[in-house]
Design an enzyme around this catalytic site. Structure first.
Site, PDB file in Angstrom:
ATOM      1  N   SER A   1     -34.479 -15.297  13.316  1.00  0.00           N
ATOM      2  CA  SER A   1     -34.403 -13.985  13.949  1.00  0.00           C
ATOM      3  C   SER A   1     -35.208 -12.907  13.218  1.00  0.00           C
ATOM      4  O   SER A   1     -36.398 -13.040  13.045  1.00  0.00           O
ATOM      5  CB  SER A   1     -32.923 -13.621  14.069  1.00  0.00           C
ATOM      6  OG  SER A   1     -32.756 -12.418  14.713  1.00  0.00           O
TER       7      SER A   1
ATOM      8  N   ASP B   1     -36.893 -13.036  17.253  1.00  0.00           N
ATOM      9  CA  ASP B   1     -36.652 -14.096  18.239  1.00  0.00           C
ATOM     10  C   ASP B   1     -36.309 -13.526  19.609  1.00  0.00           C
ATOM     11  O   ASP B   1     -35.820 -14.243  20.491  1.00  0.00           O
ATOM     12  CB  ASP B   1     -35.572 -15.078  17.757  1.00  0.00           C
ATOM     13  CG  ASP B   1     -34.223 -14.433  17.562  1.00  0.00           C
ATOM     14  OD1 ASP B   1     -34.170 -13.198  17.434  1.00  0.00           O
ATOM     15  OD2 ASP B   1     -33.209 -15.158  17.532  1.00  0.00           O
TER      16      ASP B   1
ATOM     17  N   ARG C   1     -17.698  -3.744   5.041  1.00  0.00           N
ATOM     18  CA  ARG C   1     -17.396  -5.136   5.420  1.00  0.00           C
ATOM     19  C   ARG C   1     -18.346  -6.068   4.673  1.00  0.00           C
ATOM     20  O   ARG C   1     -19.501  -5.686   4.384  1.00  0.00           O
ATOM     21  CB  ARG C   1     -17.533  -5.345   6.938  1.00  0.00           C
ATOM     22  CG  ARG C   1     -18.882  -4.904   7.503  1.00  0.00           C
ATOM     23  CD  ARG C   1     -18.997  -5.202   8.990  1.00  0.00           C
ATOM     24  NE  ARG C   1     -19.320  -6.597   9.225  1.00  0.00           N
ATOM     25  CZ  ARG C   1     -20.550  -7.108   9.179  1.00  0.00           C
ATOM     26  NH1 ARG C   1     -21.609  -6.336   8.911  1.00  0.00           N
ATOM     27  NH2 ARG C   1     -20.750  -8.384   9.385  1.00  0.00           N
TER      28      ARG C   1
HETATM   29  C1  16G Z   1     -26.244 -11.742  13.107  1.00  0.00           C
HETATM   30  C2  16G Z   1     -25.596 -11.585  14.448  1.00  0.00           C
HETATM   31  C3  16G Z   1     -25.590 -10.136  14.877  1.00  0.00           C
HETATM   32  C4  16G Z   1     -24.954  -9.268  13.823  1.00  0.00           C
HETATM   33  C5  16G Z   1     -25.570  -9.518  12.480  1.00  0.00           C
HETATM   34  C6  16G Z   1     -24.748  -8.842  11.410  1.00  0.00           C
HETATM   35  C7  16G Z   1     -25.690 -13.124  16.311  1.00  0.00           C
HETATM   36  C8  16G Z   1     -26.561 -13.868  17.263  1.00  0.00           C
HETATM   37  N1  16G Z   1     -26.316 -12.365  15.446  1.00  0.00           N
HETATM   38  O1  16G Z   1     -27.598 -11.413  13.161  1.00  0.00           O
HETATM   39  O2  16G Z   1     -24.885 -10.037  16.064  1.00  0.00           O
HETATM   40  O3  16G Z   1     -25.093  -7.915  14.149  1.00  0.00           O
HETATM   41  O4  16G Z   1     -25.571 -10.905  12.200  1.00  0.00           O
HETATM   42  O5  16G Z   1     -25.247  -9.159  10.166  1.00  0.00           O
HETATM   43  O6  16G Z   1     -24.479 -13.217  16.353  1.00  0.00           O
HETATM   44  P1  16G Z   1     -24.437  -8.863   8.856  1.00  0.00           P
HETATM   45  O7  16G Z   1     -23.140  -9.622   8.947  1.00  0.00           O
HETATM   46  O8  16G Z   1     -25.318  -9.296   7.756  1.00  0.00           O
HETATM   47  O9  16G Z   1     -24.195  -7.388   8.834  1.00  0.00           O
HETATM   48 MG    MG Z   2     -32.471 -12.024  16.797  1.00  0.00          MG
END
Ligand code: 16G
Ligand code: MG
Length: 542
Positions: free
Chosen positions: A64, A278, A497
């Site tokens: 991604s 992506d 978080r």
């Molecule tokens: C991933 C998730 C996205 C979320 C991000 C948070 C999918 C397809 N993608 O990219 O939705 O906003 O993680 O990232 O679920 P973090 O936990 O590092 O903040």
């Molecule tokens: Mg993506």
């Protein structure tokens, strides 16, 4: 299961001993050189999942918005959804089994999940444009083949396109044809029908600049361009011919730095958008006449879309319920606007598409968007049937036209996953139909100034949260500290978080001014550092 063959092939994709990886929010993601064994094993696991569900399963090779050197893999479940949680655990176990234990762990999973090994398996595979993706997807294929699964390799596709293929194949083509041509046809037909009354509107409405993050979105938009060219002309930037993937461009960069992407010529008031690597995220942006940058994020996208849908529902006079799903990152102004001005119910879930997607399925029409630009609209089967029936039966011209538009919207949204291309077409259609400029859209409400920071701690799992990540449970004292800090500012809110994709704790703060949001974010970071085992330098600013 031919355990000898599995052992033999696995040795060609050896696991570096001691390496532990976790199937996280969006699958496995790390430096590409550590992923060969994971890919092979996910090929194996996909076959088991396919046998168990008696359905086609997808495997997407992508990281991604991560840097070009990274890569990743995720499995796509039968209706295009993210992998079921119990299988995420199987994925983690299988990926982490030491070489000699792997065949046994694979057998254990197949027993635990009551997989009928005689059942046929079919896997579809896709990959992004990273230099390492082709070889890694070959390793997935090796895994599929050794378990005698059948497969189709779609090669270069966006993540949402692979979700679409999985969904199509498991609904006997009812959702659409499982080819790229089928995808383009379905979306472009819905787009052209939705906008057909307005095709003669002024040219400025019809041209859009797209920052493709130097990723797969560029290739796929080029393929799609001519299908929609009568309704929309897209000008592509960061198309991968020069720059590096996700480097100083793309939706994640633009959203997190609140800055224009490099490599894109932006004139004042021009409508621009950015995809991620992506193409499952989109944010819009523009420069005003004074050269100030304005970001239109997932929250404002959700607002535009839900107000449009609500109007159409009023027009057809059906009591279909609509709900908007956000995460704690949603700007406070967006939530207030949706609830108080638009009077639509808003729900908050944990971060990660699967949580939002799940909640959105509870409504006739569920609009879900993360502030970072991930999102789509889901229509329940009952709502879809009702709407399709109304377009046939209604006699009143206005109501019929509204029902027809809703039908086009159903076809235009990728209901298998958030999809930058599909979202872009919906947004462009709505702006054209409502005769809205990007400034007018932006002016729906004013975002509260906000700031996101990261804090390094020894073990980010010491932080646990509740209430959709808005409240800290452990370590003790941290939530009280945050509460005391938040009280010092106006219109303020803050939460922390553990990240699901990086080894950091994330901090979010918003307040009445940028200065205050920054200062609150820094103070909360310091509290995290002190109470949750910060490592390295103290967060800056003190
Ligand atoms: C991933 C998730 C996205 C979320 C991000 C948070 C999918 C397809 N993608 O990219 O939705 O906003 O993680 O990232 O679920 P973090 O936990 O590092 O903040
Ligand atoms: Mg993506």
């Amino acid at each position: 299961m031919d355990l000898d063959a599995i052992t033999e092939y696995s040795a060609l994709h050896p696991k570096p001993s001691g390496l532990i990886l976790q199937y996280g929010t969006a699958g496995f993601r790390t430096k590409a050189e550590h992923l060969d064994h994971v890919m092979f094993r996910m090929g194996l696991l996909a076959v088991l999942r396919s046998k168990q569900t008696k359905s086609t399963i997808g495997v997407m090779v992508t990281a991604s918005h991560n840097p070009e050197e990274d890569n990743g893999v995720k499995l796509v479940d039968p209706l295009g959804e993210m992998l079921a949680p119990s299988w995420e655990e199987h994925a983690t176990c299988l990926a982490n089994a030491e070489e000699q234990d792997m065949p046994r762990v694979l057998m254990d999973i197949s027993v635990k999940a009551a997989v009928n090994l005689q059942q046929d398996a079919f896997i579809v595979i896709g990959r992004d444009t990273r230099p390492t993706s082709e070889k890694l997807s070959q390793s997935v294929i090796d895994g599929v083949t050794v378990l005698e699964g059948q497969f189709h390799d779609y090669g270069l596709v966006t993540t949402p396109q692979l979700h679409y293929m999985v969904y199509c194949r498991n609904t006997s083509g009812q959702y659409g044809e499982a080819t790229l041509e089928g995808y383009y046809q379905k979306l472009s037909k819905a787009f052209m029908e939705l906008t057909k009354q307005t095709l003669c509107s002024e040219d400025e409405y019809r041209s859009l600049k797209v920052d493709c993050a130097n990723g797969i979105g560029a290739l796929k938009l080029k393929e799609m361009e001519h299908y929609v060219s009568q309704g929309l002309s897209v000008q592509l930037f960061n198309d991968g011919t020069k720059g590096k993937l996700n480097h100083l461009c793309g939706a994640d960069f633009v959203k997190s730095h609140q800055k224009p992407p490099q490599g894109m010529e932006m004139k004042s008031n021009e409508r621009c958008c950015s995809f991620d690597g992506d193409a499952d995220r989109i944010v819009y942006h523009y420069l005003d006449v004074d050269g100030h940058f304005h970001l239109i994020d997932g929250d404002k996208i959700a607002t535009l879309i839900s107000s449009f849908l609500k109007e159409l529902l009023l027009e057809i006079g059906e009591s279909l319920n609509i709900g908007v799903v956000q995460t704690a990152y949603a700007n406070g102004s967006s939530t207030r606007y949706l609830e108080e001005v638009m009077k639509v119910p808003v729900y908050c879930t944990k971060t990660g598409v699967k949580h939002l997607h799940h909640k959105a399925q509870e409504f006739d029409i569920g609009v879900y968007f993360e502030a970072n630009g991930h999102g789509t609209v889901l229509f329940s089967k009952a709502a879809e049937t009702k709407i399709r029936q109304l377009t046939k039966e209604l006699e009143d011209e206005k109501r019929k036209a509204a029902a027809k538009m809703l039908e086009n919207v159903i076809d235009l949204f990728n209901q298998a996953a958030g999809d930058a291309i599909s979202d872009m077409l919906v947004i462009e259609a709505i702006l054209t139909l409502k005769d809205l400029t990007i400034q007018q859209w932006d002016a729906l409400y004013m975002d509260l100034p906000n700031r996101q920071l990261k804090v390094k701690v020894a073990d980010r799992q010491v932080i646990s949260t509740t209430d959709a990540e808005r409240q800290v449970v452990t370590p003790p004292g941290l939530q009280e500290a945050i509460n005391d800090l938040v009280k010092k500012y106006k219109l303020s809110r803050a939460f922390v978080r553990p990240s699901g994709t990086e080894d950091v704790v994330r901090v979010y703060a918003e307040a009445d001014s940028q200065e205050n949001a920054d200062s609150l974010a820094r103070a909360v970071s310091l509290a995290v550092f002190q109470l949750a085992g910060g490592v390295g330098e103290t967060p800056p600013g003190f």
